[in-house]
Design a protein around this motif. Structure first.
Motif, PDB file in Angstrom:
ATOM      1  N   UNK A  33      -9.626  -6.762   0.226  1.00  0.00           N
ATOM      2  CA  UNK A  33     -10.038  -5.755   1.089  1.00  0.00           C
ATOM      3  C   UNK A  33     -11.868  -5.657   0.970  1.00  0.00           C
ATOM      4  N   UNK A  34     -11.763  -7.346   1.419  1.00  0.00           N
ATOM      5  CA  UNK A  34     -13.258  -6.994   1.164  1.00  0.00           C
ATOM      6  C   UNK A  34     -14.334  -5.678   1.939  1.00  0.00           C
TER       7      UNK A  34
ATOM      8  N   UNK B 170     -16.979  -0.601  -5.697  1.00  0.00           N
ATOM      9  CA  UNK B 170     -16.970  -1.842  -5.648  1.00  0.00           C
ATOM     10  C   UNK B 170     -17.858  -2.595  -7.454  1.00  0.00           C
ATOM     11  N   UNK B 171     -18.047  -2.362  -8.049  1.00  0.00           N
ATOM     12  CA  UNK B 171     -18.304  -3.094  -9.361  1.00  0.00           C
ATOM     13  C   UNK B 171     -16.554  -3.982  -9.927  1.00  0.00           C
ATOM     14  N   UNK B 172     -15.787  -2.652 -10.026  1.00  0.00           N
ATOM     15  CA  UNK B 172     -14.692  -3.156 -10.779  1.00  0.00           C
ATOM     16  C   UNK B 172     -13.849  -4.217  -9.652  1.00  0.00           C
ATOM     17  N   UNK B 173     -13.574  -3.788  -8.816  1.00  0.00           N
ATOM     18  CA  UNK B 173     -12.617  -4.866  -7.853  1.00  0.00           C
ATOM     19  C   UNK B 173     -13.739  -6.157  -7.411  1.00  0.00           C
ATOM     20  N   UNK B 174     -15.075  -5.498  -7.603  1.00  0.00           N
ATOM     21  CA  UNK B 174     -16.059  -6.788  -6.994  1.00  0.00           C
ATOM     22  C   UNK B 174     -15.785  -8.082  -8.015  1.00  0.00           C
ATOM     23  N   UNK B 175     -16.157  -7.383  -9.082  1.00  0.00           N
ATOM     24  CA  UNK B 175     -16.114  -8.449 -11.129  1.00  0.00           C
ATOM     25  C   UNK B 175     -14.974  -9.195 -11.051  1.00  0.00           C
ATOM     26  N   UNK B 176     -13.902  -7.977 -10.955  1.00  0.00           N
ATOM     27  CA  UNK B 176     -13.097  -8.563 -11.975  1.00  0.00           C
ATOM     28  C   UNK B 176     -12.613  -9.772 -10.799  1.00  0.00           C
TER      29      UNK B 176
ATOM     30  N   UNK C 270      -7.872  -5.453  -6.147  1.00  0.00           N
ATOM     31  CA  UNK C 270      -8.454  -7.100  -6.038  1.00  0.00           C
ATOM     32  C   UNK C 270      -8.144  -7.300  -6.568  1.00  0.00           C
ATOM     33  N   UNK C 271      -7.945  -7.781  -7.781  1.00  0.00           N
ATOM     34  CA  UNK C 271      -7.597  -9.322  -8.343  1.00  0.00           C
ATOM     35  C   UNK C 271      -6.181  -9.795  -8.414  1.00  0.00           C
ATOM     36  N   UNK C 272      -5.253  -8.668  -8.022  1.00  0.00           N
ATOM     37  CA  UNK C 272      -4.012  -8.715  -8.029  1.00  0.00           C
ATOM     38  C   UNK C 272      -4.193  -9.320  -6.885  1.00  0.00           C
ATOM     39  N   UNK C 273      -4.712  -8.884  -5.515  1.00  0.00           N
ATOM     40  CA  UNK C 273      -4.150  -9.277  -4.160  1.00  0.00           C
ATOM     41  C   UNK C 273      -4.947 -10.949  -4.269  1.00  0.00           C
ATOM     42  N   UNK C 274      -6.029 -10.897  -5.377  1.00  0.00           N
ATOM     43  CA  UNK C 274      -6.512 -12.599  -5.212  1.00  0.00           C
ATOM     44  C   UNK C 274      -5.325 -13.843  -5.693  1.00  0.00           C
TER      45      UNK C 274
ATOM     46  N   UNK D 296      -2.589  -2.209   2.230  1.00  0.00           N
ATOM     47  CA  UNK D 296      -3.980  -2.906   2.652  1.00  0.00           C
ATOM     48  C   UNK D 296      -4.322  -2.524   3.886  1.00  0.00           C
ATOM     49  N   UNK D 297      -5.718  -2.941   3.459  1.00  0.00           N
ATOM     50  CA  UNK D 297      -6.845  -2.001   4.483  1.00  0.00           C
ATOM     51  C   UNK D 297      -6.762  -4.188   5.606  1.00  0.00           C
ATOM     52  N   UNK D 298      -6.373  -5.171   4.764  1.00  0.00           N
ATOM     53  CA  UNK D 298      -6.268  -5.425   6.012  1.00  0.00           C
ATOM     54  C   UNK D 298      -5.398  -5.356   6.431  1.00  0.00           C
ATOM     55  N   UNK D 299      -4.438  -4.848   6.794  1.00  0.00           N
ATOM     56  CA  UNK D 299      -3.537  -4.860   7.843  1.00  0.00           C
ATOM     57  C   UNK D 299      -3.873  -3.695   8.865  1.00  0.00           C
TER      58      UNK D 299
END
Lengths: 322, 322
Positions: free
Chosen positions: B284-285, B207-213, B273-277, B89-92
């Motif tokens: 990975x914002x 951007x749209x699908x990860x963000x909005x999910x 992103x939703x799975x991470x959430x 993940x980019x957070x790493x």
């Protein structure tokens, strides 16, 4: 907690109808009755409870109980009143054509206490544009049980006369009369010469906080404490200011700053839209967000951040309604 | 389910290191090993499980098990490899300065399989700009348990050579070699002459699908079925296209339409992103939303709807972590 019999202290000849006895109608109507005014409450689901047990108002100004109130299930049973206050959710406004005329005196006036833009136009189509006053309520109050209102913070109302083309109508005699009644009940009244300006000013608060509280499942204090949402609130407010400017209504940066400061100082608060969402009630998206968005965009001013909120709220509202 | 011993069918001299063995690293690394390539997997929490039991890949192309894999807890124990794929993940990515050099051959190349903009710049600072290739993975895969990957849909990768100023670098020999390896493992490879264009193209979906999910707690099919979010997805895609255009990268309307069509046909999908959430992992914002937003705005292109998403995601990420 003191108990007040109804109308023992009447000192205004004006009678009030409260269409809707939720947080707004219950709180303001209760204050007016406690001050001795003649108030008539329209109820639906809470009718049986309130007609038997009256209203309980918990308030930071002091709790009180009205053991008996004039409660009605049907406008046909109500007396015609001098002031008919609309305190329904805007999602119920399709009922107004049937509700208003039976309870409005020929020389009476409709007081629109709802949030959002464009409501007075719809009311004017029913009762005539000369019989409409807009009222913007700056109040934190919730209905916590049937006939039981909890008033948390603030209470002022801004009044403004409606005119068909929204030209500023100045301060009229009947605005002052209504203000006298509310002030006798302890409600500060701000008299606005320009209803459209006052409506846009109210949206400076309502759009960001109502919208984000639902979308992000957050209270006002959380939105203010986080740097990202604090910045987003300010960006959304700037779009409201831009929308107003398109109609030559100029909202000062000190007004905006005052809204931010008041909210930061406010007790942690669940907005009315968030309460509706949590109770799976329909959201007032169209009045509060959709209507100003469409008006501004039709006039050529793009409000992309508000449009983002609007689309998100429409999705959540639909999903929440099942 | 078939079981493959490792490397029984080796037909490439190139060795691969997979830095991270989640959905991406496990799926692609597993496919490469199954095709006979020499693959080395870096793991953290799943090390004990995978070093003992290997990898299980459930896939729409056929399930398979790799009973033995080269598993490592520390890059110092790994052989130097020809291709070092970043599948963290980019957070790493703050770990990369320590991870890359010990495992990269002197003439080796780093393959950045992560989402988002600006990552290759950071990698180039560590290994040099001539040793970086970007890879955009169009794949729906989740890690469902330690060493257990479920591949749901799609699998293609777009490759593009990195250059310090992002000028289009054309198709290089080593891109073709890597493509040959992946294609021998059944992974379609698209060779892109222009990494920056390919990165922005990937953002059209991300951007749209990860963000909005995350913001709306919704699957892709729900976002596509509702008229409001469908419109919002298209508006956000248009902003990505505008961001790309600011850097002279032109994304056609047919590309955008293809993304919409593919998503509408996709099986109902929970974004990464939703799975991470939902697992309360950091989002990975910054890589996916913050970085392109800042680049575009620094270049003078305002992306207000993406900025709204960014601020909302930052709030939710913080609340979810705290």
């Amino acid at each position: 907690m003191e108990s007040y019999p109804d109308r023992h202290n009447r000192h205004s000849e004006r009678s009030y109808a409260m269409l809707g006895t939720g947080a707004l109608g219950g709180y303001y109507g209760g204050c007016l009755q406690k001050a001795g005014l003649d108030v008539h409450f329209l109820l639906r689901s809470d009718y049986n409870h309130v007609s038997q047990s009256g209203l309980v108002i918990e308030s930071t100004d002091g709790d009180f109980t009205l053991s008996q109130v004039n409660a009605y299930q049907d406008v046909k049973d109500m007396p015609r009143c001098d002031v008919v206050a609309i305190a329904l959710k805007t999602t119920q406004n399709h009922l107004l054509p049937d509700l208003l005329l039976p309870v409005l005196k020929d020389d009476g006036v409709v007081l629109v206490l709802q949030n959002g833009l464009g409501i007075e136009d719809a009311v004017a189509e029913i009762v005539g544009s000369h019989r409409v006053i807009g009222g913007m309520c700056f109040v934190c109050a919730n209905k916590v049980a049937p006939g039981h209102i909890r008033h948390l913070d603030y209470k002022a109302i801004s009044l403004g006369e409606y005119t068909a083309d929204y030209h500023p109508a100045g301060i009229t005699a009947r605005m002052r009369q209504i203000a006298t009644d509310f002030e006798s009940a302890g409600i500060p009244i701000d008299l606005s010469e320009d209803l459209l300006l006052a409506r846009w000013q109210k949206l400076v608060w309502n759009i960001p906080y109502n919208g984000l509280s639902v979308i992000l499942n957050a209270r006002t204090d959380e939105l203010m404490a986080n740097a990202s949402t604090r910045a987003l609130v300010e960006e959304l407010m700037a779009e409201v200011v831009a929308g107003a400017a398109r109609f030559d209504r100029h909202i000062s940066s000190s007004f905006v700053q005052n809204m931010l400061d008041r909210t930061a100082k406010m007790k942690p608060y669940k907005t009315s839209m968030k309460i509706d969402y949590d109770l799976q009630r329909p959201l007032e998206v169209e009045a509060i967000v959709g209507s100003p968005l469409r008006l501004a965009e039709a006039a050529g001013t793009n409000l992309p951040q508000i449009r983002t909120l609007y689309r998100q709220l429409k999705f959540l509202d639909r999903k929440n309604q099942g």
